[in-house]
Design a protein around this motif. Structure first.
Motif, PDB file in Angstrom:
ATOM      1  N   ALA A  66       8.269   7.752   0.846  1.00 55.20           N
ATOM      2  CA  ALA A  66       7.207   8.548   0.241  1.00 55.20           C
ATOM      3  C   ALA A  66       6.866   8.083  -1.171  1.00 55.20           C
ATOM      4  O   ALA A  66       5.710   8.197  -1.586  1.00 55.20           O
ATOM      5  CB  ALA A  66       7.606  10.021   0.215  1.00 55.20           C
ATOM      6  N   VAL A  67       7.829   7.554  -1.883  1.00 56.89           N
ATOM      7  CA  VAL A  67       7.558   7.149  -3.260  1.00 56.89           C
ATOM      8  C   VAL A  67       7.420   5.628  -3.376  1.00 56.89           C
ATOM      9  O   VAL A  67       6.347   5.116  -3.719  1.00 56.89           O
ATOM     10  CB  VAL A  67       8.656   7.680  -4.215  1.00 56.89           C
ATOM     11  N   LEU A  68       8.483   4.902  -3.087  1.00 54.14           N
ATOM     12  CA  LEU A  68       8.463   3.447  -3.319  1.00 54.14           C
ATOM     13  C   LEU A  68       7.521   2.698  -2.383  1.00 54.14           C
ATOM     14  O   LEU A  68       6.685   1.906  -2.835  1.00 54.14           O
ATOM     15  CB  LEU A  68       9.883   2.887  -3.199  1.00 54.14           C
ATOM     16  N   ALA A  69       7.642   2.927  -1.084  1.00 58.39           N
ATOM     17  CA  ALA A  69       6.781   2.205  -0.134  1.00 58.39           C
ATOM     18  C   ALA A  69       5.321   2.621  -0.289  1.00 58.39           C
ATOM     19  O   ALA A  69       4.423   1.775  -0.180  1.00 58.39           O
ATOM     20  CB  ALA A  69       7.256   2.439   1.292  1.00 58.39           C
ATOM     21  N   SER A  70       5.078   3.901  -0.557  1.00 60.31           N
ATOM     22  CA  SER A  70       3.694   4.346  -0.755  1.00 60.31           C
ATOM     23  C   SER A  70       3.077   3.690  -1.981  1.00 60.31           C
ATOM     24  O   SER A  70       1.920   3.253  -1.940  1.00 60.31           O
ATOM     25  CB  SER A  70       3.633   5.869  -0.899  1.00 60.31           C
ATOM     26  N   ALA A  71       3.835   3.612  -3.055  1.00 55.31           N
ATOM     27  CA  ALA A  71       3.322   2.950  -4.260  1.00 55.31           C
ATOM     28  C   ALA A  71       3.055   1.470  -3.993  1.00 55.31           C
ATOM     29  O   ALA A  71       2.010   0.933  -4.385  1.00 55.31           O
ATOM     30  CB  ALA A  71       4.306   3.123  -5.412  1.00 55.31           C
ATOM     31  N   ALA A  72       3.973   0.817  -3.297  1.00 56.74           N
ATOM     32  CA  ALA A  72       3.784  -0.601  -2.976  1.00 56.74           C
ATOM     33  C   ALA A  72       2.579  -0.813  -2.070  1.00 56.74           C
ATOM     34  O   ALA A  72       1.802  -1.759  -2.253  1.00 56.74           O
ATOM     35  CB  ALA A  72       5.045  -1.164  -2.320  1.00 56.74           C
ATOM     36  N   ALA A  73       2.393   0.066  -1.101  1.00 58.17           N
ATOM     37  CA  ALA A  73       1.255  -0.062  -0.185  1.00 58.17           C
ATOM     38  C   ALA A  73      -0.066   0.175  -0.905  1.00 58.17           C
ATOM     39  O   ALA A  73      -1.061  -0.495  -0.613  1.00 58.17           O
ATOM     40  CB  ALA A  73       1.406   0.905   0.983  1.00 58.17           C
ATOM     41  N   LEU A  74      -0.084   1.119  -1.843  1.00 60.17           N
ATOM     42  CA  LEU A  74      -1.324   1.356  -2.597  1.00 60.17           C
ATOM     43  C   LEU A  74      -1.664   0.183  -3.503  1.00 60.17           C
ATOM     44  O   LEU A  74      -2.829  -0.178  -3.656  1.00 60.17           O
ATOM     45  CB  LEU A  74      -1.204   2.633  -3.431  1.00 60.17           C
ATOM     46  N   VAL A  75      -0.653  -0.417  -4.092  1.00 59.24           N
ATOM     47  CA  VAL A  75      -0.895  -1.536  -5.003  1.00 59.24           C
ATOM     48  C   VAL A  75      -1.306  -2.792  -4.242  1.00 59.24           C
ATOM     49  O   VAL A  75      -2.270  -3.463  -4.608  1.00 59.24           O
ATOM     50  CB  VAL A  75       0.361  -1.800  -5.875  1.00 59.24           C
ATOM     51  N   THR A  76      -0.595  -3.109  -3.177  1.00 60.45           N
ATOM     52  CA  THR A  76      -0.871  -4.356  -2.455  1.00 60.45           C
ATOM     53  C   THR A  76      -1.958  -4.209  -1.396  1.00 60.45           C
ATOM     54  O   THR A  76      -2.551  -5.200  -0.995  1.00 60.45           O
ATOM     55  CB  THR A  76       0.403  -4.877  -1.763  1.00 60.45           C
ATOM     56  N   ARG A  77      -2.187  -2.979  -0.912  1.00 60.71           N
ATOM     57  CA  ARG A  77      -3.179  -2.686   0.127  1.00 60.71           C
ATOM     58  C   ARG A  77      -2.919  -3.452   1.422  1.00 60.71           C
ATOM     59  O   ARG A  77      -3.836  -3.781   2.155  1.00 60.71           O
ATOM     60  CB  ARG A  77      -4.593  -2.944  -0.372  1.00 60.71           C
ATOM     61  N   ARG A  78      -1.691  -3.740   1.696  1.00 58.12           N
ATOM     62  CA  ARG A  78      -1.327  -4.458   2.915  1.00 58.12           C
ATOM     63  C   ARG A  78      -1.283  -3.493   4.097  1.00 58.12           C
ATOM     64  O   ARG A  78      -0.701  -2.413   4.015  1.00 58.12           O
ATOM     65  CB  ARG A  78       0.037  -5.140   2.773  1.00 58.12           C
ATOM     66  N   TRP A  79      -1.869  -3.916   5.199  1.00 58.10           N
ATOM     67  CA  TRP A  79      -1.953  -3.089   6.392  1.00 58.10           C
ATOM     68  C   TRP A  79      -0.572  -2.836   6.982  1.00 58.10           C
ATOM     69  O   TRP A  79      -0.255  -1.714   7.376  1.00 58.10           O
ATOM     70  CB  TRP A  79      -2.873  -3.769   7.404  1.00 58.10           C
ATOM     71  N   TRP A  80       0.257  -3.853   7.053  1.00 65.88           N
ATOM     72  CA  TRP A  80       1.588  -3.690   7.633  1.00 65.88           C
ATOM     73  C   TRP A  80       2.429  -2.727   6.807  1.00 65.88           C
ATOM     74  O   TRP A  80       3.247  -1.987   7.354  1.00 65.88           O
ATOM     75  CB  TRP A  80       2.282  -5.038   7.810  1.00 65.88           C
TER      76      TRP A  80
END
Length: 157
Positions: free
Chosen positions: A81-95
């Motif tokens: 909820a915190v780390l992966a969500s932040a990483a996904a928002l920053v990188t915008r990677r689909w996977w």
């Protein structure tokens, strides 16, 4: 027109278009959902500071203060909820959006078990002290994030 007569600028433009399409296939565009996710991640960070089990704050659950199930919930919620969500928002990677989707759903089940474990009776037969406000807020955050990430992951064509 033969291969020798092709304009190098047209070849370069074709390569640029192919590269752009390839990049677009691998990314997501969060839009308004991205703002919602960012706000919920911030609330989740605050939830870690609030009481979870036995009056102890969520960050103390990392040390095993509340037991094994709250430790599992705080670990999965902090990771997805915190780390992966932040990483996904920053990188915008689909996977990464799919990792957040699956991880947040798993964490929501962990949260439900953690809340239940605080309400159920231990060996003594007396009712538990109940979950703290932080645990409940974090569970709500994880469920909201799971829904948002599911919508984003499935939205990619």
């Amino acid at each position: 027109m033969t291969d020798d007569e092709r304009d190098p600028a047209v070849e370069e433009l074709g390569a640029d278009v192919d590269a752009t399409l390839s990049k677009a296939e691998k990314t997501i565009e969060p839009g308004r959902s991205g703002f919602t996710i960012a706000v919920v991640v911030f609330v989740a960070l605050i939830a870690i500071l609030l009481p979870w089990a036995g009056g102890e704050p969520g960050w103390r659950m990392f040390a095993g203060e509340g037991g094994a199930i709250p430790l599992l919930f705080v670990s999965t919620s902090a990771l997805f909820a915190v780390l992966a969500s932040a990483a996904a928002l920053v990188t915008r990677r689909w996977w990464l959006s799919w990792i957040c989707t699956v991880g947040c759903w798993v964490s929501s089940v962990d949260g439900l078990l953690a809340i239940w474990s605080q309400q159920s009776s231990p060996v003594s037969g007396h009712a538990g002290t109940g979950p703290g406000a932080g645990m409940i807020v974090m569970w709500i955050c994880v469920v909201v994030l799971a829904v948002q990430w599911t919508r984003l992951a499935w939205s990619r064509s």
